[in-house]
Design a protein around this motif. Structure first.
Motif, PDB file in Angstrom:
ATOM      1  N   PHE A  17       0.901  -1.193   0.103  1.00 52.11           N
ATOM      2  CA  PHE A  17      -0.029  -0.128  -0.071  1.00 52.11           C
ATOM      3  C   PHE A  17       0.727   1.245  -0.074  1.00 52.11           C
ATOM      4  CE2 PHE A  17      -2.551  -3.527   2.076  1.00 52.11           C
ATOM      5  CZ  PHE A  17      -3.824  -3.174   1.073  1.00 52.11           C
ATOM      6  N   PHE A  18       2.108   1.230   0.369  1.00 49.63           N
ATOM      7  CA  PHE A  18       3.086   2.246   0.444  1.00 49.63           C
ATOM      8  C   PHE A  18       4.243   1.981  -0.362  1.00 49.63           C
ATOM      9  CE2 PHE A  18       5.928   5.639   2.285  1.00 49.63           C
ATOM     10  CZ  PHE A  18       4.907   6.717   1.843  1.00 49.63           C
ATOM     11  N   PRO A  19       4.662   1.831  -1.619  1.00 48.69           N
ATOM     12  CA  PRO A  19       5.665   1.444  -2.359  1.00 48.69           C
ATOM     13  C   PRO A  19       6.771   2.327  -1.950  1.00 48.69           C
ATOM     14  CG  PRO A  19       3.851   1.266  -3.807  1.00 48.69           C
ATOM     15  CD  PRO A  19       3.422   1.972  -2.513  1.00 48.69           C
ATOM     16  N   ALA A  20       8.128   1.868  -1.924  1.00 45.71           N
ATOM     17  CA  ALA A  20       9.216   2.623  -1.905  1.00 45.71           C
ATOM     18  C   ALA A  20       9.402   3.310  -3.487  1.00 45.71           C
ATOM     19  CB  ALA A  20      10.537   1.899  -1.874  1.00 45.71           C
ATOM     20  N   PRO A  21      10.380   4.342  -3.581  1.00 47.39           N
ATOM     21  CA  PRO A  21      10.405   5.339  -4.943  1.00 47.39           C
ATOM     22  C   PRO A  21      10.860   4.442  -5.706  1.00 47.39           C
ATOM     23  CG  PRO A  21      11.276   6.378  -3.104  1.00 47.39           C
ATOM     24  CD  PRO A  21      10.858   5.281  -2.379  1.00 47.39           C
ATOM     25  N   TRP A  22      11.836   3.394  -5.492  1.00 48.84           N
ATOM     26  CA  TRP A  22      12.432   2.313  -6.335  1.00 48.84           C
ATOM     27  C   TRP A  22      11.305   1.324  -7.058  1.00 48.84           C
ATOM     28  CZ3 TRP A  22      14.496   3.241  -1.678  1.00 48.84           C
ATOM     29  CH2 TRP A  22      14.083   2.255  -0.603  1.00 48.84           C
ATOM     30  N   ASP A  23      10.488   1.173  -6.189  1.00 43.34           N
ATOM     31  CA  ASP A  23       9.501   0.132  -6.708  1.00 43.34           C
ATOM     32  C   ASP A  23       8.586   0.799  -7.781  1.00 43.34           C
ATOM     33  OD1 ASP A  23       9.997  -1.838  -4.764  1.00 43.34           O
ATOM     34  OD2 ASP A  23       8.691  -0.785  -3.264  1.00 43.34           O
ATOM     35  N   ILE A  24       8.211   2.186  -7.537  1.00 46.64           N
ATOM     36  CA  ILE A  24       7.357   3.034  -8.398  1.00 46.64           C
ATOM     37  C   ILE A  24       8.115   2.898  -9.674  1.00 46.64           C
ATOM     38  CG2 ILE A  24       6.551   5.218  -8.847  1.00 46.64           C
ATOM     39  CD1 ILE A  24       5.222   3.434  -6.467  1.00 46.64           C
ATOM     40  N   ILE A  25       9.451   3.458  -9.674  1.00 50.09           N
ATOM     41  CA  ILE A  25      10.239   3.544 -10.899  1.00 50.09           C
ATOM     42  C   ILE A  25      10.195   2.169 -11.769  1.00 50.09           C
ATOM     43  CG2 ILE A  25      12.354   4.021 -11.626  1.00 50.09           C
ATOM     44  CD1 ILE A  25      11.274   6.452 -10.464  1.00 50.09           C
ATOM     45  N   GLY A  26      10.416   1.270 -11.109  1.00 47.74           N
ATOM     46  CA  GLY A  26      10.603  -0.159 -11.407  1.00 47.74           C
ATOM     47  C   GLY A  26       9.324  -0.540 -12.259  1.00 47.74           C
ATOM     48  N   ARG A  27       8.134  -0.325 -11.686  1.00 48.90           N
ATOM     49  CA  ARG A  27       6.910  -0.444 -12.232  1.00 48.90           C
ATOM     50  C   ARG A  27       6.539   0.532 -13.524  1.00 48.90           C
ATOM     51  NH1 ARG A  27       3.629  -3.752 -14.067  1.00 48.90           N
ATOM     52  NH2 ARG A  27       1.277  -3.476 -14.113  1.00 48.90           N
TER      53      ARG A  27
ATOM     54  N   LEU B  92       5.604  -0.600 -17.355  1.00 49.12           N
ATOM     55  CA  LEU B  92       4.253  -0.465 -17.770  1.00 49.12           C
ATOM     56  C   LEU B  92       4.744   0.289 -19.328  1.00 49.12           C
ATOM     57  CD1 LEU B  92       2.438   1.431 -15.122  1.00 49.12           C
ATOM     58  CD2 LEU B  92       1.584  -0.670 -16.247  1.00 49.12           C
ATOM     59  N   THR B  93       5.969   0.732 -19.484  1.00 47.56           N
ATOM     60  CA  THR B  93       6.444   0.995 -20.914  1.00 47.56           C
ATOM     61  C   THR B  93       6.344  -0.032 -21.752  1.00 47.56           C
ATOM     62  OG1 THR B  93       8.526   1.008 -20.223  1.00 47.56           O
ATOM     63  CG2 THR B  93       7.378   3.197 -19.916  1.00 47.56           C
ATOM     64  N   ARG B  94       6.513  -1.369 -21.357  1.00 46.54           N
ATOM     65  CA  ARG B  94       6.868  -2.598 -22.039  1.00 46.54           C
ATOM     66  C   ARG B  94       5.628  -3.476 -22.010  1.00 46.54           C
ATOM     67  NH1 ARG B  94      12.125  -2.699 -19.229  1.00 46.54           N
ATOM     68  NH2 ARG B  94      10.983  -4.449 -18.262  1.00 46.54           N
ATOM     69  N   GLU B  95       4.918  -3.714 -20.968  1.00 46.28           N
ATOM     70  CA  GLU B  95       3.834  -4.528 -20.630  1.00 46.28           C
ATOM     71  C   GLU B  95       2.525  -3.992 -20.677  1.00 46.28           C
ATOM     72  OE1 GLU B  95       4.976  -6.476 -17.131  1.00 46.28           O
ATOM     73  OE2 GLU B  95       6.693  -7.311 -17.693  1.00 46.28           O
ATOM     74  N   PRO B  96       1.682  -4.568 -21.332  1.00 45.48           N
ATOM     75  CA  PRO B  96       0.284  -3.742 -21.368  1.00 45.48           C
ATOM     76  C   PRO B  96      -0.368  -3.966 -20.137  1.00 45.48           C
ATOM     77  CG  PRO B  96       0.484  -5.235 -23.380  1.00 45.48           C
ATOM     78  CD  PRO B  96       1.430  -5.520 -22.488  1.00 45.48           C
ATOM     79  N   PHE B  97      -1.293  -2.984 -19.566  1.00 42.62           N
ATOM     80  CA  PHE B  97      -1.837  -2.996 -18.258  1.00 42.62           C
ATOM     81  C   PHE B  97      -3.428  -2.098 -18.858  1.00 42.62           C
ATOM     82  CE2 PHE B  97      -3.657  -1.540 -14.297  1.00 42.62           C
ATOM     83  CZ  PHE B  97      -3.747  -2.772 -13.580  1.00 42.62           C
ATOM     84  N   ALA B  98      -4.449  -2.644 -18.485  1.00 37.75           N
ATOM     85  CA  ALA B  98      -5.688  -2.282 -18.665  1.00 37.75           C
ATOM     86  C   ALA B  98      -5.849  -2.094 -20.368  1.00 37.75           C
ATOM     87  CB  ALA B  98      -6.060  -1.143 -18.028  1.00 37.75           C
ATOM     88  N   GLY B  99      -5.074  -3.019 -20.904  1.00 39.78           N
ATOM     89  CA  GLY B  99      -5.269  -3.026 -22.756  1.00 39.78           C
ATOM     90  C   GLY B  99      -4.270  -2.505 -23.256  1.00 39.78           C
ATOM     91  N   HIS B 100      -3.396  -1.678 -22.572  1.00 44.60           N
ATOM     92  CA  HIS B 100      -2.475  -1.003 -23.347  1.00 44.60           C
ATOM     93  C   HIS B 100      -1.184  -0.759 -22.421  1.00 44.60           C
ATOM     94  CE1 HIS B 100      -5.478   0.121 -26.387  1.00 44.60           C
ATOM     95  NE2 HIS B 100      -6.219   0.571 -25.276  1.00 44.60           N
ATOM     96  N   THR B 101      -0.117  -0.324 -23.062  1.00 42.90           N
ATOM     97  CA  THR B 101       1.257   0.160 -22.437  1.00 42.90           C
ATOM     98  C   THR B 101       0.916   1.601 -21.935  1.00 42.90           C
ATOM     99  OG1 THR B 101       2.352   0.762 -24.347  1.00 42.90           O
ATOM    100  CG2 THR B 101       2.672  -1.495 -23.650  1.00 42.90           C
ATOM    101  N   LEU B 102       1.844   1.879 -21.031  1.00 49.95           N
ATOM    102  CA  LEU B 102       1.668   3.474 -20.592  1.00 49.95           C
ATOM    103  C   LEU B 102       1.797   4.268 -21.598  1.00 49.95           C
ATOM    104  CD1 LEU B 102       1.399   5.108 -18.194  1.00 49.95           C
ATOM    105  CD2 LEU B 102       4.104   5.162 -17.704  1.00 49.95           C
ATOM    106  N   PRO B 103       2.767   4.304 -22.754  1.00 51.51           N
ATOM    107  CA  PRO B 103       2.876   5.284 -23.520  1.00 51.51           C
ATOM    108  C   PRO B 103       1.592   5.567 -24.377  1.00 51.51           C
ATOM    109  CG  PRO B 103       4.800   4.012 -23.721  1.00 51.51           C
ATOM    110  CD  PRO B 103       3.913   3.129 -22.719  1.00 51.51           C
TER     111      PRO B 103
END
Length: 260
Positions: free
Chosen positions: A39-49, A53-64
């Motif tokens: 529920f409270f990820p560290a900064p490096w968890d956010i950067i990794g995720r 998201l730029t490579r793996e689709p989520f909710a149908g699409h990638t982040l870009p």
């Protein structure tokens, strides 16, 4: 009393120090384990995720792709508000009767928060592109219109009178006297308008969209994926920062040309 300006190097150092302090505090809180990392990820968890998201689709699409979808809606609503606000602001400044007709209606409508238009947009447009564009338009219009109107109203009257004496009609007076003089005020309004438009877009996509970064956040929340939600928030902030930097550069360029 305003303090004298600090050197650019010192301002940059202060900005870096502020950002570093925030990240250190965030990291320390995450490492203490007071709140579960889920529920409270560290900064490096956010950067990794964010990278994932730029490579793996989520909710149908990638982040870009989600960001591109959001930017398309933003551009449509923002440009529509820009054209409408500048045109109405100039007409209201030149023609008193236009000001009397539109002014009271605008003053009432502008106090309706953009997010309050969401139910109406959902009823009219469903999850199509019309709903988010309407909400962005309603959020971006007031700053542009108000700044254009004030910038045009405060044009030195001697220039307007001179244009009239030389035979300039309303069209030439508005486009060749009022509009050039009001450009600095209009650009200043654009920065406020763009910020409100971007915030309105994300709010709209939380409810009336089937793609976009706001939609990605909704899906992340539904799956209890805090890192995904915070990654989307980070992407929203970065894109908003880029938009503001571009408009600030435009504003400074205009001021430099005018010798201010």
């Amino acid at each position: 009393m305003l303090q004298p300006g600090l050197p650019a190097g010192r301002l940059g150092a202060l900005s870096v120090a502020g950002a570093s302090g925030f990240v250190c505090l965030w990291s320390a809180m995450a490492l203490t384990g007071w709140v579960p990392r889920a529920f409270f990820p560290a900064p490096w968890d956010i950067i990794g995720r964010l990278v994932e998201l730029t490579r793996e689709p989520f909710a149908g699409h990638t982040l870009p792709v989600h960001l591109l979808s959001s930017l398309q809606r933003f551009a449509m609503g923002f440009v529509l508000a820009l054209l409408t606000g500048i045109a109405l602001g100039l007409l209201m400044a030149w023609f008193r009767w236009v000001d009397e007709i539109i002014g009271p209606v605008f003053e009432a409508v502008r106090f309706v928060a953009p997010i309050a238009w969401v139910p109406f947009a959902a009823l009219w447009f469903g999850t199509g592109i019309g709903g988010p564009v309407l909400i962005i338009f309603m959020g971006a219009l007031p700053p542009v219109l108000i700044n254009t109107y004030r910038g045009a109203r405060f044009v030195d009257r001697k220039y307007i009178e001179a244009a009239r004496m030389l035979g300039a009609g309303p069209w030439r007076g508005i486009t060749q006297v009022m509009l050039p003089a009001a450009v600095p005020a209009i650009v200043a309004g654009l920065r406020i308008s763009a910020g409100l438009a971007w915030q309105s877009l994300v709010g709209a996509e939380l409810i009336v969209a089937s793609s976009g970064v706001g939609y990605l956040m909704v899906k992340g929340q539904a799956g209890l994926a805090t890192a995904t939600v915070m990654s989307a928030m980070l992407a929203i902030g970065l894109v908003g920062l880029v938009i503001d930097v571009l408009l600030r550069g435009l504003q400074q360029s205009i001021q430099t040309r005018r010798g201010r």
